[in-house]
Design an enzyme around this catalytic site. Sequence first.
Site, PDB file in Angstrom:
ATOM      1  N   GLU A 277     -13.611  11.015  20.972  1.00 38.89           N
ATOM      2  CA  GLU A 277     -14.370  10.674  22.187  1.00 38.89           C
ATOM      3  C   GLU A 277     -13.574   9.738  23.084  1.00 38.89           C
ATOM      4  OE1 GLU A 277     -17.051  12.356  22.938  1.00 38.89           O
ATOM      5  OE2 GLU A 277     -16.834  13.308  20.992  1.00 38.89           O
ATOM      6  N   TRP A 280     -11.305  11.936  24.934  1.00 31.98           N
ATOM      7  CA  TRP A 280     -11.972  12.586  26.084  1.00 31.98           C
ATOM      8  C   TRP A 280     -11.997  11.627  27.276  1.00 31.98           C
ATOM      9  CZ3 TRP A 280     -13.208  17.393  27.338  1.00 31.98           C
ATOM     10  CH2 TRP A 280     -13.386  18.343  26.331  1.00 31.98           C
ATOM     11  N   TRP A 309     -26.252  27.347  45.106  1.00 32.30           N
ATOM     12  CA  TRP A 309     -27.160  26.416  44.429  1.00 32.30           C
ATOM     13  C   TRP A 309     -28.496  26.394  45.164  1.00 32.30           C
ATOM     14  CZ3 TRP A 309     -25.114  25.135  39.927  1.00 32.30           C
ATOM     15  CH2 TRP A 309     -23.732  25.001  39.794  1.00 32.30           C
ATOM     16  N   ASN A 344     -25.557  10.663  24.675  1.00 34.69           N
ATOM     17  CA  ASN A 344     -24.665  11.742  25.115  1.00 34.69           C
ATOM     18  C   ASN A 344     -25.280  13.135  24.961  1.00 34.69           C
ATOM     19  OD1 ASN A 344     -22.029  12.851  25.975  1.00 34.69           O
ATOM     20  ND2 ASN A 344     -22.002  13.634  23.870  1.00 34.69           N
ATOM     21  N   TRP A 362     -24.601  20.513  40.747  1.00 36.06           N
ATOM     22  CA  TRP A 362     -24.216  19.437  39.829  1.00 36.06           C
ATOM     23  C   TRP A 362     -23.962  18.128  40.566  1.00 36.06           C
ATOM     24  CZ3 TRP A 362     -19.267  17.520  40.709  1.00 36.06           C
ATOM     25  CH2 TRP A 362     -18.395  18.347  41.440  1.00 36.06           C
ATOM     26  N   TRP A 385     -20.456  16.152  34.058  1.00 31.59           N
ATOM     27  CA  TRP A 385     -21.247  17.036  34.923  1.00 31.59           C
ATOM     28  C   TRP A 385     -20.570  18.381  35.120  1.00 31.59           C
ATOM     29  CZ3 TRP A 385     -26.092  17.459  36.254  1.00 31.59           C
ATOM     30  CH2 TRP A 385     -26.906  16.351  36.012  1.00 31.59           C
TER      31      TRP A 385
END
Length: 471
Positions: A277, A280, A309, A344, A362, A385
């Site tokens: 993590e 990331w 969208w 998360n 988003w 996102w």
Amino acid sequence: MRAMVWFRRDLRIADNAALFHACQSADDGVVGVFAICPEQWSQHDDAPAKVQFWIQNVACLSQSLGKINIPLLIVPTPRFDELPSEITSLAAKHECDALYFNREYEVNESERDDAVAKAADKLGITTHRFHDRVIVPPDSIETQEGKFYTVFTPYRRVWDERVAGETELLASPKKQSKTDIPSDSVPTQIDGFDFSDCDSDLWPPGEDEAKRRLKAFEDHMGQYDEQRDIPSVAGTSRLSPYLAAGVISPRQCLATALNVCGGNLEKNDGAKTWVSELTWRDFYTAVLVGFPRVSKHRPFKLKTDAIRWRDDESDFNAWCAGQTGYPIVDAGMRQLNQTGWMHNRLRMVVAMFLTKHLLIDWRWGERHFMNLLIDGDLAANNGGWQWSASTGTDSVPYFRIFNPFSQSKRFDPDGDYIKEFCPELKDVPASALHDQKKLRKALKDIDIDYPDFVVDYSKGRQRALDEFKRI
Ligand SMILES: Cc1cc2nc3c(=O)[nH]c(=O)nc-3n(C[C@H](O)[C@H](O)[C@H](O)COP(=O)(O)OP(=O)(O)OC[C@H]3O[C@@H](n4cnc5c(N)ncnc54)[C@H](O)[C@@H]3O)c2cc1C
């Protein structure tokens, strides 16, 4: 030589590269400075909870610096534009020969830093910048073709090689030569940010608190791989606000993980997964540096710009308020509203629900998160996102859409998390929380005031699939 250290989102004295090197070089004192830029922060959608957390940590930092004879000065200025003259004239006024700071990688921030360095140069003040926010500098991991990685797994392989054996932390600075410069007082209120809804007891400020949390997490890091997806259990570190404000360094976190596994991550699945993590976190920062368009509201996958969208404000507002009729989604959104933080697993669930089942842009969700999150961080938030919306680098395939009921059944089987944040559902049997028909029946039988489904999830899913297939 007298040095000025400009603190930003590195609000600590331990393992702080800019502070460490300034203290090593200076023999005539070190001066700290922090800039308060409310207009700029509003423009960046920084949340009141986060701004309050920053200034509380600035106050703690000021106290710690005072103990080693470093005064902390506060520069109040609405926007970044004024900082080149403000910072450098302050440095000149206090006869500082050099300016030290840790790099920030966002577009506005790095342009600001270049402008400050240029202004400093004109006054004969040398600038020293350091990579400190991440474990491995973003531009130091490249593919064989010299490009930025866009896929996590090969990035991780190089990252692993790079960090092997490199966990020596920088020593906390010793007492510096005294200056006769007094510290400024740190404000407790900031124009344009209302702190009345922020529950600061949940996130006490200060390096000692961050270290205490890391130590507490160290004791159960070995179970992280099994517990990290269960939102009703404190199975993750909850260090994100501290990492985002730099109250603790990612290197301190890595060193703790390596300590847990005796230096070999292969021996401890929990520590290995946790370090993943942290990787990331570095990866998304590298994406921001390599592909600046992502911080300018553009998707990483440019062809997803063509998605139509739905600009449906009513559905969006139901999502924001935690009133979608889907218990797991509502619990997640209410956790965000009530605490300024969200687990998360829930961030993924609610983000996917917004962008797929509701087919809402988003960017609306990204902005809403930034407006509320105490740990709001452009790189991680944008990465999360765009992952969920299937518009990002190494993102979830568009056809892998989380079913909210399967997610809650798997990760909140007894409904403990749902019932904590949606207390009106406390008498609904757990099995009904994970099943569309049973839920409707239970709500009718018990006569509970809980919203109708904002969308039928099968229809919402199909609508998203059709739109993604179209492009
Ligand atoms: C839609 C979405 C938005 C997100 N927005 C943010 C954000 O604004 N700020 C933020 O710090 N994280 C964000 N994340 C990542 C992640 O959800 C949080 O970092 C994590 O929930 C924080 O809890 P923790 O400190 O207990 O994490 P732990 O599980 O203990 O992880 C340790 C640290 O690693 C970092 N980290 C963990 N997961 C990720 C990840 N997927 N991407 C990047 N870094 C990660 C965080 O700094 C975290 O504190 C987002 C994820 C999604 C899906």
